[in-house]
Design a protein around this motif. Structure first.
Motif, PDB file in Angstrom:
ATOM      1  N   GLU A 347       0.824  -1.212   0.000  1.00 21.33           N
ATOM      2  CA  GLU A 347       0.000   0.000   0.000  1.00 21.33           C
ATOM      3  C   GLU A 347       0.860   1.265   0.000  1.00 21.33           C
ATOM      4  O   GLU A 347       0.567   2.234  -0.722  1.00 21.33           O
ATOM      5  CB  GLU A 347      -0.930  -0.010   1.214  1.00 21.33           C
ATOM      6  CG  GLU A 347      -1.977  -1.114   1.207  1.00 21.33           C
ATOM      7  CD  GLU A 347      -1.483  -2.430   1.795  1.00 21.33           C
ATOM      8  OE1 GLU A 347      -2.304  -3.338   1.971  1.00 21.33           O
ATOM      9  OE2 GLU A 347      -0.259  -2.540   2.082  1.00 21.33           O
ATOM     10  N   VAL A 348       1.916   1.275   0.818  1.00 21.35           N
ATOM     11  CA  VAL A 348       2.800   2.439   0.845  1.00 21.35           C
ATOM     12  C   VAL A 348       3.511   2.596  -0.492  1.00 21.35           C
ATOM     13  O   VAL A 348       3.621   3.706  -1.031  1.00 21.35           O
ATOM     14  CB  VAL A 348       3.816   2.319   2.008  1.00 21.35           C
ATOM     15  CG1 VAL A 348       4.884   3.401   1.907  1.00 21.35           C
ATOM     16  CG2 VAL A 348       3.091   2.401   3.351  1.00 21.35           C
ATOM     17  N   THR A 349       3.987   1.490  -1.042  1.00 17.87           N
ATOM     18  CA  THR A 349       4.644   1.544  -2.349  1.00 17.87           C
ATOM     19  C   THR A 349       3.712   2.123  -3.403  1.00 17.87           C
ATOM     20  O   THR A 349       4.134   2.924  -4.256  1.00 17.87           O
ATOM     21  CB  THR A 349       5.111   0.139  -2.760  1.00 17.87           C
ATOM     22  OG1 THR A 349       6.005  -0.378  -1.770  1.00 17.87           O
ATOM     23  CG2 THR A 349       5.811   0.159  -4.109  1.00 17.87           C
ATOM     24  N   ALA A 350       2.441   1.776  -3.332  1.00 12.75           N
ATOM     25  CA  ALA A 350       1.473   2.251  -4.315  1.00 12.75           C
ATOM     26  C   ALA A 350       1.184   3.741  -4.185  1.00 12.75           C
ATOM     27  O   ALA A 350       0.899   4.418  -5.180  1.00 12.75           O
ATOM     28  CB  ALA A 350       0.174   1.453  -4.198  1.00 12.75           C
ATOM     29  N   LEU A 351       1.248   4.290  -2.964  1.00 12.88           N
ATOM     30  CA  LEU A 351       0.910   5.711  -2.797  1.00 12.88           C
ATOM     31  C   LEU A 351       2.115   6.635  -2.953  1.00 12.88           C
ATOM     32  O   LEU A 351       1.951   7.859  -3.090  1.00 12.88           O
ATOM     33  CB  LEU A 351       0.204   5.955  -1.466  1.00 12.88           C
ATOM     34  CG  LEU A 351       0.949   5.809  -0.134  1.00 12.88           C
ATOM     35  CD1 LEU A 351       1.776   7.029   0.210  1.00 12.88           C
ATOM     36  CD2 LEU A 351      -0.066   5.548   0.984  1.00 12.88           C
ATOM     37  N   LEU A 352       3.332   6.082  -2.961  1.00 10.60           N
ATOM     38  CA  LEU A 352       4.518   6.937  -3.060  1.00 10.60           C
ATOM     39  C   LEU A 352       4.557   7.782  -4.339  1.00 10.60           C
ATOM     40  O   LEU A 352       4.952   8.955  -4.284  1.00 10.60           O
ATOM     41  CB  LEU A 352       5.791   6.098  -2.946  1.00 10.60           C
ATOM     42  CG  LEU A 352       6.098   5.547  -1.563  1.00 10.60           C
ATOM     43  CD1 LEU A 352       7.342   4.648  -1.609  1.00 10.60           C
ATOM     44  CD2 LEU A 352       6.303   6.676  -0.548  1.00 10.60           C
ATOM     45  N   PRO A 353       4.155   7.261  -5.517  1.00  8.61           N
ATOM     46  CA  PRO A 353       4.159   8.131  -6.700  1.00  8.61           C
ATOM     47  C   PRO A 353       3.245   9.337  -6.559  1.00  8.61           C
ATOM     48  O   PRO A 353       3.581  10.446  -7.014  1.00  8.61           O
ATOM     49  CB  PRO A 353       3.697   7.197  -7.824  1.00  8.61           C
ATOM     50  CG  PRO A 353       4.099   5.839  -7.363  1.00  8.61           C
ATOM     51  CD  PRO A 353       3.879   5.857  -5.877  1.00  8.61           C
ATOM     52  N   ALA A 354       2.098   9.172  -5.907  1.00 10.79           N
ATOM     53  CA  ALA A 354       1.192  10.307  -5.711  1.00 10.79           C
ATOM     54  C   ALA A 354       1.819  11.339  -4.780  1.00 10.79           C
ATOM     55  O   ALA A 354       1.664  12.556  -4.986  1.00 10.79           O
ATOM     56  CB  ALA A 354      -0.141   9.823  -5.135  1.00 10.79           C
ATOM     57  N   LEU A 355       2.533  10.886  -3.770  1.00 12.20           N
ATOM     58  CA  LEU A 355       3.216  11.809  -2.868  1.00 12.20           C
ATOM     59  C   LEU A 355       4.316  12.553  -3.613  1.00 12.20           C
ATOM     60  O   LEU A 355       4.470  13.779  -3.459  1.00 12.20           O
ATOM     61  CB  LEU A 355       3.799  11.020  -1.693  1.00 12.20           C
ATOM     62  CG  LEU A 355       4.504  11.822  -0.595  1.00 12.20           C
ATOM     63  CD1 LEU A 355       3.564  12.838   0.039  1.00 12.20           C
ATOM     64  CD2 LEU A 355       5.062  10.879   0.471  1.00 12.20           C
ATOM     65  N   ASP A 356       5.049  11.848  -4.453  1.00  8.76           N
ATOM     66  CA  ASP A 356       6.099  12.493  -5.233  1.00  8.76           C
ATOM     67  C   ASP A 356       5.505  13.510  -6.199  1.00  8.76           C
ATOM     68  O   ASP A 356       6.038  14.615  -6.358  1.00  8.76           O
ATOM     69  CB  ASP A 356       6.893  11.431  -5.993  1.00  8.76           C
ATOM     70  CG  ASP A 356       8.230  11.943  -6.490  1.00  8.76           C
ATOM     71  OD1 ASP A 356       9.139  12.092  -5.665  1.00  8.76           O
ATOM     72  OD2 ASP A 356       8.359  12.200  -7.711  1.00  8.76           O
ATOM     73  N   ASP A 357       4.386  13.168  -6.825  1.00 11.82           N
ATOM     74  CA  ASP A 357       3.717  14.097  -7.744  1.00 11.82           C
ATOM     75  C   ASP A 357       3.249  15.354  -7.002  1.00 11.82           C
ATOM     76  O   ASP A 357       3.371  16.475  -7.511  1.00 11.82           O
ATOM     77  CB  ASP A 357       2.506  13.427  -8.402  1.00 11.82           C
ATOM     78  CG  ASP A 357       2.887  12.398  -9.451  1.00 11.82           C
ATOM     79  OD1 ASP A 357       4.057  12.387  -9.878  1.00 11.82           O
ATOM     80  OD2 ASP A 357       2.013  11.599  -9.822  1.00 11.82           O
ATOM     81  N   ALA A 358       2.702  15.167  -5.805  1.00 11.02           N
ATOM     82  CA  ALA A 358       2.173  16.307  -5.051  1.00 11.02           C
ATOM     83  C   ALA A 358       3.269  17.276  -4.658  1.00 11.02           C
ATOM     84  O   ALA A 358       3.044  18.504  -4.592  1.00 11.02           O
ATOM     85  CB  ALA A 358       1.443  15.805  -3.803  1.00 11.02           C
ATOM     86  N   LEU A 359       4.475  16.764  -4.402  1.00 12.64           N
ATOM     87  CA  LEU A 359       5.560  17.627  -3.931  1.00 12.64           C
ATOM     88  C   LEU A 359       6.519  18.048  -5.047  1.00 12.64           C
ATOM     89  O   LEU A 359       7.380  18.902  -4.833  1.00 12.64           O
ATOM     90  CB  LEU A 359       6.341  16.900  -2.826  1.00 12.64           C
ATOM     91  CG  LEU A 359       5.542  16.687  -1.528  1.00 12.64           C
ATOM     92  CD1 LEU A 359       6.332  15.831  -0.550  1.00 12.64           C
ATOM     93  CD2 LEU A 359       5.187  18.026  -0.880  1.00 12.64           C
ATOM     94  N   ALA A 360       6.353  17.502  -6.237  1.00 14.60           N
ATOM     95  CA  ALA A 360       7.227  17.849  -7.356  1.00 14.60           C
ATOM     96  C   ALA A 360       7.231  19.340  -7.698  1.00 14.60           C
ATOM     97  O   ALA A 360       8.285  19.894  -8.043  1.00 14.60           O
ATOM     98  CB  ALA A 360       6.857  17.026  -8.589  1.00 14.60           C
ATOM     99  N   PRO A 361       6.093  20.065  -7.610  1.00 13.69           N
ATOM    100  CA  PRO A 361       6.133  21.500  -7.940  1.00 13.69           C
ATOM    101  C   PRO A 361       7.063  22.318  -7.055  1.00 13.69           C
ATOM    102  O   PRO A 361       7.419  23.443  -7.422  1.00 13.69           O
ATOM    103  CB  PRO A 361       4.669  21.934  -7.740  1.00 13.69           C
ATOM    104  CG  PRO A 361       3.864  20.694  -7.923  1.00 13.69           C
ATOM    105  CD  PRO A 361       4.717  19.605  -7.351  1.00 13.69           C
TER     106      PRO A 361
END
Length: 413
Positions: A347-361
């Motif tokens: 579950e954590v592995t699956a949500l990490l891309p969304a966290l990276d996307d949210a903080l990329a800006p």
């Protein structure tokens, strides 16, 4: 014997673990093996310390704590853990400016990954490095000092430049610290007063589960002669000692309620005498520029519904800028957003891309020792000197002795 990291979420692929007793023995191993990685206290949550070749631990090299009073420096064996250094340093009348949450991590491993403590005016643990000794890919010994060419690229090295054997650290006169905890810092207070909150003590940490209430706790670590505020931006002083997790016993946390104590027994969150149990958690962390802190917090809050089911707690704290090329606080004062996850690996592995996307800006920089999923383009944008580091690694390790699958993914070498 199969080796795992501290958390137990990884089984290393290394063919062997060697623990040399002398630098000459270490040099012979490095010169003979095609692939080598240094292994510290195993507190990394990703494969940064892994290899298909041989892992080496420098914990078996002769222990060294050599204080130079006139230079205000201490030279230590790289495999020493901070907890093994601090009492001896304090007995000599000296201190380190900062410590991480746990004093159980190794000096070389913490430095190589950019591990940090907190405080508006406190740089990471790596920022105090004044010199390094390391065994390079051909088995030769290299000594570098602050001010030497490429020194700023060699400290936070991800283990890619060699096996560090000694570290020289800046020291300061010993000092006492008090720790006061406040409960209930609202998101509104954080948004309106973040700079005032984080500057209110030598080191400030706020703990949150990203619920609507905000930060359930704020831990203020102050010089012992500083009187803390009676109230704290709408929060109230705790009447009992607390653990960052509300339902956990505070038995092993460092003393609170304003009781003064020596620096090494207050700056970490957990006591030196406490032996952390193996794992049952994952960790991630991103550092964002201070000027983007409020927007970055809002971005993470927008993910609260997917974060909270898998989270133990998050920590918000600040770190001062430094000049080290791959430091997450390179060139800019930062807010660190830390996540201690439940051992929900898929579950954590699956949500990490969304966290990276949210903080990329915000050109957020991930902590190199934690779990994250980013791509080389984003890392290149976040770490402006990453190409120079890659060139330095090519020069010092042309055959890729110290490269592994993880660092190749990040660096492209």
């Amino acid at each position: 014997m199969t080796e795992t990291n501290w958390a137990g979420n990884l089984t290393y692929a290394a063919s062997a673990l060697r623990t040399p007793r002398t630098v000459d023995e270490l040099a012979a191993i490095v010169a003979a093996e095609p692939h080598v990685r240094g292994l510290g206290s195993r507190h990394s949550f990703n494969r940064i310390a892994d290899t298909t070749g041989v892992q080496v631990s420098v914990a078996g090299l002769p222990a060294l704590v050599e204080v130079d009073d006139s230079a205000r420096e201490v030279t230590v064996s790289a495999g020493l853990r901070y907890g093994e250094l601090v009492e001896e340093l304090d007995r000599a009348g000296w201190a380190l400016h900062n410590l991480a949450s746990l004093p159980h991590i190794s000096v070389a491993g913490a430095i190589a990954t950019g591990t940090h403590g907190s405080g508006d005016h406190n740089g990471s643990l790596a920022s105090s490095v004044a010199g390094l000794e390391l065994v390079t890919a051909d088995g030769s010994l290299l000594t570098v000092r602050r001010g030497d060419p490429d020194f700023d690229g060699m400290v936070v090295s991800l283990g890619c430049l060699g096996i560090v054997t000694k570290v020289t650290l800046d020291i300061v006169p010993t000092f006492d610290v008090r720790q006061d905890v406040y409960e209930g810092v609202s998101w509104e207070s954080i948004a309106d007063h973040l700079d005032a909150i984080t500057s209110s003590a030598y080191s400030v940490s706020m703990f949150t589960d990203w619920g609507d209430a905000g930060a359930g706790q704020a831990w203020l670590k102050s010089r012992a002669d500083v009187t803390p505020p009676a109230t704290f931006f709408g929060a109230t002083p705790a009447s009992r000692e607390l653990h960052p997790l509300p339902d956990e016993s505070a038995e092993f946390t460092t003393s609170q309620l304003g009781a003064p104590g020596v620096w090494w027994d207050r700056l970490p969150h957990f006591r030196l005498g406490f032996t952390p149990s193996n794992g049952q958690e994952l960790q991630s962390e991103y550092l964002v520029p201070r000027f983007d802190a409020a927007a970055a917090i809002d971005a993470v809050r927008s993910l609260a519904p997917v974060i909270r089911p898998h989270l133990f707690v998050s920590e918000l704290r600040t770190i001062a800028a430094d000049s080290l090329w791959l430091s997450p606080s390179h060139g800019v004062d930062c807010l660190a957003i830390h996540f201690t996850w439940r051992m929900h690996v898929p579950e954590v592995t699956a949500l990490l891309p969304a966290l990276d996307d949210a903080l990329a800006p915000f050109a957020a920089r991930p902590h190199w020792g934690k779990v994250f999923q980013s791509d080389r383009e984003r890392l290149g944008a976040a770490y402006p000197r990453i190409d120079e580091f890659r060139s330095l690694a090519d020069r010092l390790d042309p055959t890729g002795t110290f490269a592994n699958e993880q660092t190749s993914e990040w660096l492209g070498r």
